[in-house]
Design a protein around this motif. Structure first.
Motif, PDB file in Angstrom:
ATOM      1  N   MET A   1      39.495  36.193  32.978  1.00  0.00           N
ATOM      2  CA  MET A   1      38.592  35.306  33.720  1.00  0.00           C
ATOM      3  C   MET A   1      39.282  33.968  33.969  1.00  0.00           C
ATOM      4  O   MET A   1      40.163  33.557  33.231  1.00  0.00           O
ATOM      5  CB  MET A   1      37.299  35.094  32.945  1.00  0.00           C
ATOM      6  CG  MET A   1      36.445  36.358  32.845  1.00  0.00           C
ATOM      7  SD  MET A   1      34.818  36.050  32.143  1.00  0.00           S
ATOM      8  CE  MET A   1      33.914  35.614  33.602  1.00  0.00           C
TER       9      MET A   1
ATOM     10  N   LYS B   1      31.621  32.120  41.406  1.00  0.00           N
ATOM     11  CA  LYS B   1      31.810  32.827  40.123  1.00  0.00           C
ATOM     12  C   LYS B   1      32.172  34.284  40.372  1.00  0.00           C
ATOM     13  O   LYS B   1      33.130  34.808  39.805  1.00  0.00           O
ATOM     14  CB  LYS B   1      30.528  32.744  39.285  1.00  0.00           C
ATOM     15  CG  LYS B   1      30.571  33.588  38.026  1.00  0.00           C
ATOM     16  CD  LYS B   1      29.221  33.654  37.334  1.00  0.00           C
ATOM     17  CE  LYS B   1      29.304  34.578  36.124  1.00  0.00           C
ATOM     18  NZ  LYS B   1      28.026  34.734  35.458  1.00  0.00           N
ATOM     19  N   GLN B   2      31.408  34.912  41.237  1.00  0.00           N
ATOM     20  CA  GLN B   2      31.623  36.327  41.526  1.00  0.00           C
ATOM     21  C   GLN B   2      32.949  36.535  42.268  1.00  0.00           C
ATOM     22  O   GLN B   2      33.720  37.434  41.928  1.00  0.00           O
ATOM     23  CB  GLN B   2      30.462  36.867  42.360  1.00  0.00           C
ATOM     24  CG  GLN B   2      30.544  38.348  42.617  1.00  0.00           C
ATOM     25  CD  GLN B   2      29.322  38.869  43.341  1.00  0.00           C
ATOM     26  OE1 GLN B   2      28.360  38.153  43.592  1.00  0.00           O
ATOM     27  NE2 GLN B   2      29.368  40.134  43.700  1.00  0.00           N
TER      28      GLN B   2
ATOM     29  N   ASN C   1      35.941  35.422  39.798  1.00  0.00           N
ATOM     30  CA  ASN C   1      35.862  35.844  38.398  1.00  0.00           C
ATOM     31  C   ASN C   1      35.948  34.628  37.456  1.00  0.00           C
ATOM     32  O   ASN C   1      36.828  34.524  36.608  1.00  0.00           O
ATOM     33  CB  ASN C   1      36.966  36.858  38.085  1.00  0.00           C
ATOM     34  CG  ASN C   1      36.753  37.550  36.758  1.00  0.00           C
ATOM     35  OD1 ASN C   1      35.619  37.703  36.299  1.00  0.00           O
ATOM     36  ND2 ASN C   1      37.836  37.953  36.108  1.00  0.00           N
TER      37      ASN C   1
END
Length: 190
Positions: free
Chosen positions: A1, A118-119, A122
């Motif tokens: 992430m 965010k999506q 990541n």
């Protein structure tokens, strides 16, 4: 992430003036470019999230915003700052441009722009930062699960409520790299 610095634009990156939409009225806040260079070296994604209700209000066009944005990105690139993404909300419920007159999930204090980033990238929201000059910036960060919401005093007048929502209050974005480094030294597990 990945970890990110989510940044508001007006009052955080550039000097706050109502509805900045052309190059002649766009002035970077002192030392923010240097701070962005350091933040990139610290391996943060730099993501701008900005409400632009002036589009819905008919004060400027979406194209005006995009032209200024293109110039800003180019100017920063010349100074070795790569902006990973720019999300903007053109909507405003009381706007006069029908296409943009609506309630949406992207207009801060809603977290839509941050959650989209965010999506797409990541992003680890817990280890990320939301930096802005308003209560709506802090609320958007909080709603999106951002670990540290940073209120800057370089834009709009600070309210008591925005101070209580913020994790940190700093003079400007220019102070952020040192705050992060200091905080990591205090809490090395972060």
């Amino acid at each position: 992430m990945n970890n990110a610095i989510f940044m508001d634009r007006d009052g955080t990156i550039n000097v706050y003036k109502d509805y900045v939409y052309n190059i002649n009225n766009f002035f970077f806040i002192e030392n923010v470019i240097d701070a962005m260079i350091i933040l990139k070296k610290m391996n943060f994604f730099l993501i701008i999230v900005t409400n632009q209700s002036g589009i819905a209000r008919g004060l400027f066009t979406k194209n005006d915003f995009l032209l200024l944005t293109k110039w800003m990105v180019f100017y920063l690139k010349l100074r070795h700052v790569h902006i990973d993404a720019i999300y903007f909300c053109p909507h405003y419920q009381k706007g006069i441009i029908k296409k943009f007159k609506q309630t949406c999930l992207c207009r801060k204090p809603n977290p839509g722009m941050l959650l989209d980033a965010k999506q797409h990238f990541n992003i680890n929201m817990t280890n990320s930062y939301m930096v802005g000059d308003t209560e709506s910036d802090m609320l958007a960060g909080q709603s999106a699960g951002i670990g540290t919401n940073v209120l800057v005093c370089s834009g709009k007048e600070i309210t008591k409520k925005s101070k209580t929502i913020a994790t940190w209050t700093i003079k400007s974005l220019a102070s952020l790299p040192n705050m992060i480094k200091t905080h990591k030294n205090i809490n090395p597990g972060l």
